[in-house]
Design a protein around this motif. Sequence first.
Motif, short mmCIF file in Angstrom:
data_model
loop_
_atom_site.label_atom_id
_atom_site.label_comp_id
_atom_site.label_asym_id
_atom_site.label_seq_id
_atom_site.Cartn_x
_atom_site.Cartn_y
_atom_site.Cartn_z
N ASP A 183 15.05 -0.63 -1.52
CA ASP A 183 16.09 -1.08 -2.44
C ASP A 183 16.53 -2.52 -2.19
N VAL A 184 16.37 -3.01 -0.98
CA VAL A 184 16.72 -4.40 -0.65
C VAL A 184 15.43 -5.21 -0.73
N PRO A 185 15.22 -5.95 -1.81
CA PRO A 185 13.90 -6.58 -2.02
C PRO A 185 13.46 -7.48 -0.87
N GLU A 186 14.39 -8.15 -0.24
CA GLU A 186 14.03 -9.06 0.84
C GLU A 186 13.57 -8.33 2.11
N LEU A 187 13.77 -7.01 2.16
CA LEU A 187 13.38 -6.24 3.34
C LEU A 187 12.19 -5.32 3.10
N ARG A 188 11.61 -5.37 1.91
CA ARG A 188 10.50 -4.45 1.61
C ARG A 188 9.31 -4.67 2.53
N PHE A 189 9.16 -5.88 3.05
CA PHE A 189 8.04 -6.15 3.95
C PHE A 189 8.09 -5.29 5.20
N LEU A 190 9.27 -4.77 5.55
CA LEU A 190 9.41 -3.96 6.75
C LEU A 190 8.88 -2.54 6.58
N LEU A 191 8.65 -2.09 5.34
CA LEU A 191 8.12 -0.75 5.12
C LEU A 191 6.77 -0.56 5.81
N ALA A 192 5.98 -1.60 5.86
CA ALA A 192 4.66 -1.51 6.49
C ALA A 192 4.78 -1.24 7.98
N PHE A 193 5.85 -1.68 8.60
CA PHE A 193 6.03 -1.48 10.04
C PHE A 193 6.67 -0.12 10.34
#
Length: 403
Positions: free
Chosen positions: A161-171
């Motif tokens: 939901d927080v677009p700037e944090l979507r990159f963390l889903l991969a981790f």
Amino acid sequence: MKEQNKIFALEGKVQHYQWGGFTFLPALLSRSAEAGQPFAEYWLGAHIQAPAAIKGNGDLDEFINEDRSVLGQSVKHRFGRLPYLLKVLDVKDMLSIQVHPTRASAKAGFEAENAAGVPLTAGHRNYKDDNHKPELATALGPFWLLHGFRAPDSMRRILNDVPELRFLLAFFNGGDYKTLYRYVMEMEPEQVNSRLQPLLERILPLYESGKLEKSNPDFWAARAAITFNQPGQIDRGIFSVYLLNLVFMNAGDAIFQDAGILHAYLEGQNVEIMANSDNVLRGGLTPKHIDVPELMKHVRFEPVTPVILKGEPISAHEKAFITPADDFELHEIRLAEKDAYSFKVQTVDILLVMEGAVKASEAGGHSLHVDKGGSLMLTAGAVLSLESTTGALIYRATVPAAR
């Protein structure tokens, strides 16, 4: 003196940490705000850094060390010292993201730093003593905190939901808390800036215009940025605002934080009891020392479901907040106008009057009057009677029976 009296007037020590407020504790303690210093914590205990004073009998740690029988046989045998520390906190600004070590880890870390010659007062020291620091906080009014990692579904949802944090889903990869947290804590400072700057550019105008609710992590992330960011460097603790559970407590609610649980107090006042320790390992939202490798050794990388404790009645006037800790137990005593209440003490108990006033009388006639903000120390074997003409709210710190 100890053999004649078993109740003593007690005066704690104020800690002027930068995150504290300027009015709540001075009003409680009937003190003037000294030279504009913040009043963050009021300590009532025997910790060597700031022992409470027994009026007319020196410091509490010295008093106990002179005659450990005042602890009662069980506590004397199990701990050899007062095992808890009682505090009142006024959280105006957010506290650091932090975790506390287990008893064994604290002992090992303390001995290792001593052997390495690290001064106890050194800013980079991790272990101030050899004890663990489980803690219980009970809210005195509306209180906000972060407490433990979110459940997997909640974590995936907020990162998406927080677009700037979507990159963390991969981790996170479906539930890998250790990889996720290690990544944000070991990220290069320049990358912290590049990842968080777009988020802050979006949420800070909303915060400053009053459009964010406190139930939204964006509110606390924006406040953290304003409070902790240094020129040219964004505080990486802002990531943790989203990774941890955001918890609200009403007055009278309590929460227990055991070793390994990441947490941070965000706003409000509370009464806190903990093992007699000041060991804190920090993970952000602070200008203080952060030792990431040491921090990672102690974090429990698992989801946490916050449990709000309401207290268990033990009499018509008293309830206890029960936790797994063997070092302490916090009780709440409420007296209506003209109520009287008696109980027997098994160890060194500390009573803190938060509202109203009481007359505390020991079997045999010795009595003390205690106003709001005042406190008492009771020794093992004391039979205490409390009377209040005004009504009173009292917190009682004690040690649970051996389990």
